[in-house]
Write a protein that holds these residues in place. Structure first.
Motif, PDB file in Angstrom:
ATOM      1  N   LEU A 160      -0.519  21.611  18.426  1.00  0.00           N
ATOM      2  CA  LEU A 160      -1.866  21.258  17.948  1.00  0.00           C
ATOM      3  C   LEU A 160      -2.668  20.446  19.116  1.00  0.00           C
ATOM      4  CD1 LEU A 160      -1.375  19.343  14.638  1.00  0.00           C
ATOM      5  CD2 LEU A 160      -2.513  21.430  15.236  1.00  0.00           C
ATOM      6  N   ASP A 161      -1.903  20.334  20.076  1.00  0.00           N
ATOM      7  CA  ASP A 161      -2.355  19.556  21.437  1.00  0.00           C
ATOM      8  C   ASP A 161      -3.242  20.864  22.162  1.00  0.00           C
ATOM      9  OD1 ASP A 161      -2.552  17.176  23.023  1.00  0.00           O
ATOM     10  OD2 ASP A 161      -2.101  18.598  24.351  1.00  0.00           O
ATOM     11  N   TYR A 162      -2.795  21.984  21.925  1.00  0.00           N
ATOM     12  CA  TYR A 162      -3.463  23.042  22.746  1.00  0.00           C
ATOM     13  C   TYR A 162      -4.411  23.859  21.613  1.00  0.00           C
ATOM     14  CZ  TYR A 162      -0.748  22.031  26.688  1.00  0.00           C
ATOM     15  OH  TYR A 162      -0.165  21.446  27.974  1.00  0.00           O
ATOM     16  N   ASP A 163      -4.355  23.757  20.247  1.00  0.00           N
ATOM     17  CA  ASP A 163      -4.810  24.583  19.428  1.00  0.00           C
ATOM     18  C   ASP A 163      -5.361  23.975  18.105  1.00  0.00           C
ATOM     19  OD1 ASP A 163      -5.913  27.091  18.813  1.00  0.00           O
ATOM     20  OD2 ASP A 163      -3.975  27.530  17.433  1.00  0.00           O
ATOM     21  N   GLY A 164      -5.537  22.932  18.380  1.00  0.00           N
ATOM     22  CA  GLY A 164      -6.045  21.828  17.057  1.00  0.00           C
ATOM     23  C   GLY A 164      -7.131  20.980  17.528  1.00  0.00           C
ATOM     24  N   SER A 165      -7.388  20.074  16.741  1.00  0.00           N
ATOM     25  CA  SER A 165      -8.462  19.294  16.856  1.00  0.00           C
ATOM     26  C   SER A 165      -8.210  17.845  16.797  1.00  0.00           C
ATOM     27  CB  SER A 165      -9.621  19.228  15.577  1.00  0.00           C
ATOM     28  OG  SER A 165      -8.677  18.786  14.102  1.00  0.00           O
ATOM     29  N   ALA A 166      -9.001  16.723  17.424  1.00  0.00           N
ATOM     30  CA  ALA A 166      -8.555  15.599  17.404  1.00  0.00           C
ATOM     31  C   ALA A 166      -7.934  14.827  15.729  1.00  0.00           C
ATOM     32  CB  ALA A 166      -9.780  14.844  17.993  1.00  0.00           C
ATOM     33  N   THR A 167      -8.917  15.309  14.867  1.00  0.00           N
ATOM     34  CA  THR A 167      -8.558  14.960  13.455  1.00  0.00           C
ATOM     35  C   THR A 167      -7.300  15.198  13.166  1.00  0.00           C
ATOM     36  OG1 THR A 167     -10.948  15.262  12.862  1.00  0.00           O
ATOM     37  CG2 THR A 167      -9.494  15.350  11.192  1.00  0.00           C
ATOM     38  N   ASP A 168      -6.733  16.749  13.236  1.00  0.00           N
ATOM     39  CA  ASP A 168      -5.446  16.995  12.868  1.00  0.00           C
ATOM     40  C   ASP A 168      -4.400  16.490  13.750  1.00  0.00           C
ATOM     41  OD1 ASP A 168      -6.448  19.259  11.457  1.00  0.00           O
ATOM     42  OD2 ASP A 168      -6.623  20.404  13.251  1.00  0.00           O
ATOM     43  N   LEU A 169      -4.553  15.872  14.936  1.00  0.00           N
ATOM     44  CA  LEU A 169      -3.561  15.488  15.787  1.00  0.00           C
ATOM     45  C   LEU A 169      -3.740  13.980  15.914  1.00  0.00           C
ATOM     46  CD1 LEU A 169      -1.400  16.716  17.634  1.00  0.00           C
ATOM     47  CD2 LEU A 169      -3.116  16.365  19.564  1.00  0.00           C
ATOM     48  N   GLY A 170      -4.671  13.091  15.498  1.00  0.00           N
ATOM     49  CA  GLY A 170      -4.804  11.781  15.620  1.00  0.00           C
ATOM     50  C   GLY A 170      -5.016  11.300  17.272  1.00  0.00           C
ATOM     51  N   LYS A 171      -5.141  11.995  17.876  1.00  0.00           N
ATOM     52  CA  LYS A 171      -5.534  11.693  19.109  1.00  0.00           C
ATOM     53  C   LYS A 171      -6.386  12.816  20.031  1.00  0.00           C
ATOM     54  CE  LYS A 171      -1.320  13.502  21.328  1.00  0.00           C
ATOM     55  NZ  LYS A 171      -0.222  13.142  22.390  1.00  0.00           N
ATOM     56  N   ASN A 172      -6.784  12.586  21.217  1.00  0.00           N
ATOM     57  CA  ASN A 172      -7.713  13.745  21.842  1.00  0.00           C
ATOM     58  C   ASN A 172      -6.543  15.029  22.240  1.00  0.00           C
ATOM     59  OD1 ASN A 172     -10.076  12.204  22.273  1.00  0.00           O
ATOM     60  ND2 ASN A 172      -8.968  11.132  23.782  1.00  0.00           N
ATOM     61  N   THR A 173      -7.253  16.247  21.655  1.00  0.00           N
ATOM     62  CA  THR A 173      -6.782  17.241  22.049  1.00  0.00           C
ATOM     63  C   THR A 173      -6.596  17.510  23.750  1.00  0.00           C
ATOM     64  OG1 THR A 173      -8.529  18.623  21.786  1.00  0.00           O
ATOM     65  CG2 THR A 173      -7.013  18.254  19.879  1.00  0.00           C
ATOM     66  N   GLY A 174      -5.492  18.081  24.111  1.00  0.00           N
ATOM     67  CA  GLY A 174      -5.345  18.242  25.529  1.00  0.00           C
ATOM     68  C   GLY A 174      -4.651  17.097  26.286  1.00  0.00           C
ATOM     69  N   ASP A 175      -4.402  16.031  25.488  1.00  0.00           N
ATOM     70  CA  ASP A 175      -4.040  14.953  26.217  1.00  0.00           C
ATOM     71  C   ASP A 175      -2.594  15.183  27.037  1.00  0.00           C
ATOM     72  OD1 ASP A 175      -5.973  13.245  25.705  1.00  0.00           O
ATOM     73  OD2 ASP A 175      -5.064  12.149  24.136  1.00  0.00           O
ATOM     74  N   ASP A 176      -1.601  15.999  26.128  1.00  0.00           N
ATOM     75  CA  ASP A 176      -0.387  16.170  26.926  1.00  0.00           C
ATOM     76  C   ASP A 176      -0.555  16.746  28.059  1.00  0.00           C
ATOM     77  OD1 ASP A 176       0.798  15.163  24.656  1.00  0.00           O
ATOM     78  OD2 ASP A 176       1.515  17.203  23.795  1.00  0.00           O
ATOM     79  N   PHE A 177      -1.684  17.797  28.326  1.00  0.00           N
ATOM     80  CA  PHE A 177      -1.859  18.560  29.545  1.00  0.00           C
ATOM     81  C   PHE A 177      -2.277  17.459  30.468  1.00  0.00           C
ATOM     82  CE2 PHE A 177      -4.783  20.797  32.593  1.00  0.00           C
ATOM     83  CZ  PHE A 177      -4.046  21.880  33.026  1.00  0.00           C
ATOM     84  N   ARG A 178      -3.146  16.657  30.314  1.00  0.00           N
ATOM     85  CA  ARG A 178      -3.856  15.859  31.162  1.00  0.00           C
ATOM     86  C   ARG A 178      -2.895  14.634  31.575  1.00  0.00           C
ATOM     87  NH1 ARG A 178      -7.836  16.420  27.190  1.00  0.00           N
ATOM     88  NH2 ARG A 178      -9.778  17.493  27.803  1.00  0.00           N
ATOM     89  N   GLU A 179      -1.890  14.663  30.649  1.00  0.00           N
ATOM     90  CA  GLU A 179      -0.856  13.277  31.161  1.00  0.00           C
ATOM     91  C   GLU A 179       0.200  14.047  31.887  1.00  0.00           C
ATOM     92  OE1 GLU A 179       0.129  11.583  27.444  1.00  0.00           O
ATOM     93  OE2 GLU A 179      -2.054  10.911  27.102  1.00  0.00           O
ATOM     94  N   GLY A 180       0.442  15.500  32.080  1.00  0.00           N
ATOM     95  CA  GLY A 180       1.501  16.335  32.760  1.00  0.00           C
ATOM     96  C   GLY A 180       2.572  16.298  31.825  1.00  0.00           C
ATOM     97  N   LYS A 181       2.327  16.201  30.566  1.00  0.00           N
ATOM     98  CA  LYS A 181       3.699  16.301  29.856  1.00  0.00           C
ATOM     99  C   LYS A 181       4.165  17.752  29.448  1.00  0.00           C
ATOM    100  CE  LYS A 181       2.962  12.119  26.715  1.00  0.00           C
ATOM    101  NZ  LYS A 181       2.788  11.747  25.395  1.00  0.00           N
TER     102      LYS A 181
END
Length: 311
Positions: free
Chosen positions: A201-222
């Protein structure tokens, strides 16, 4: 669950005004309460008719909430469940300290239950979760992280609490080791499936689905499973991009679009979903060993809910 929610709000109270203010901000922000639900359902599925499961379920949710408060500080997250994180409103120090308060309240309720076995399970899970957090921190931004390494982090960071939440149900119900093992297996596999779906979901979802900003994992280097799979399947140019993005901090919107494109091109999301479904099937199988009851159906329903988030 109504009794659990009432106890959660009660135990989040304090004469220190900031504590209930921050705790209620997160507790009342629409969390799914999956983990305490596992404790309630697994206890009832084994014939329990007391009230210790309510305190243990509240303990589980406090452990989870404390982890979220700490995670948001470590990850520098700005959004949680569609709302500003506590750290962006009250600061990092207050968030960490309130998380510590909730952990203390969780262990207080465990002690009140009076089950050494339940206390052992949940206290062990708390230590394992902390180890998983540190392990993830050390693995962050390192493209040498393998799939096995990543799944070990997920096992500790996420699956451990799912597993403990499910196992304490048969413990307070006085069930045997076989029943405990089935619920431990159910919770662990459910937790692994849940996290892999979150990765997708972090790469193919919405903030509503995930409960946080999508793409956060990428931006945080996770380094999550879709990234690992795309990196392994990519050519040297693509691997250089991933190293530049995850290790070098090139995480702007253009880099995120390129990352999503590479992940899609190599079918990394589909492969991650397939793995999540396998874990979901293992959790489903473990729960079907229980006698037919509404509580068993609730446990099976949680599995379906976790997997269906990507449908």
């Amino acid at each position: 669950m109504t009794r659990v929610n009432e106890l959660i709000l009660s135990m989040a109270g304090s004469n220190v005004e900031l504590i209930p203010e921050i705790a209620e901000h997160l507790i009342s922000s629409g969390g799914k309460r999956l983990r305490p639900m596992l404790t309630i359902a697994s206890a009832l599925a084994h014939g329990y008719d007391g009230d210790a499961h309510v305190k243990l379920a509240a303990s589980v949710e406090f452990m989870h909430t404390a982890t979220l408060l700490h995670d948001d500080v470590v990850d520098e997250s700005d959004l949680r469940r569609g709302k500003k994180t506590a750290r962006t409103i009250w600061g990092n120090q207050a968030s960490v300290l309130v998380g510590d308060f909730l952990l203390g309240q969780a262990f207080k309720m465990m002690v009140e239950v009076g089950s050494l076995a339940a206390l052992d399970i949940l206290s062990t899970a708390s230590a394992v979760i902390a180890e998983g957090e540190v392990w993830q921190l050390s693995a962050a931004k390192h493209m040498t992280t393998s799939e096995a390494d990543y799944l070990a982090v997920v096992d500790a960071k996420t699956a451990a609490l799912f597993s403990a939440a499910a196992e304490v149900g048969p413990v307070v119900a006085g069930a045997g080791m076989a029943e405990r093992e089935a619920m431990r297996r159910y919770g662990r596999n459910l937790g692994l499936a849940f996290q892999l779906v979150d990765d997708v979901l972090d790469y193919d979802g919405s903030a509503t689905d995930l409960g946080k900003n999508t793409g956060d994992d990428f931006r945080e280097g996770k380094i999550t499973l879709p990234v690992i799979l795309a990196y392994q399947a990519g050519d040297e140019t693509e691997r250089a991009f991933w190293r530049d993005a995850m290790e070098g901090g090139r995480n702007d919107d253009e880099a995120l679009r390129q990352a999503k494109g590479l992940i899609r091109a190599h079918g990394a999301l589909e492969s991650t979903i397939a793995r999540a479904r396998l874990y979901g099937e293992a959790a489903h199988e473990a729960a079907t060993s229980l006698p037919a009851s509404p509580s068993r159906e609730a446990l099976l329903g949680v599995v379906a809910f976790c997997i269906d988030r990507v449908n």
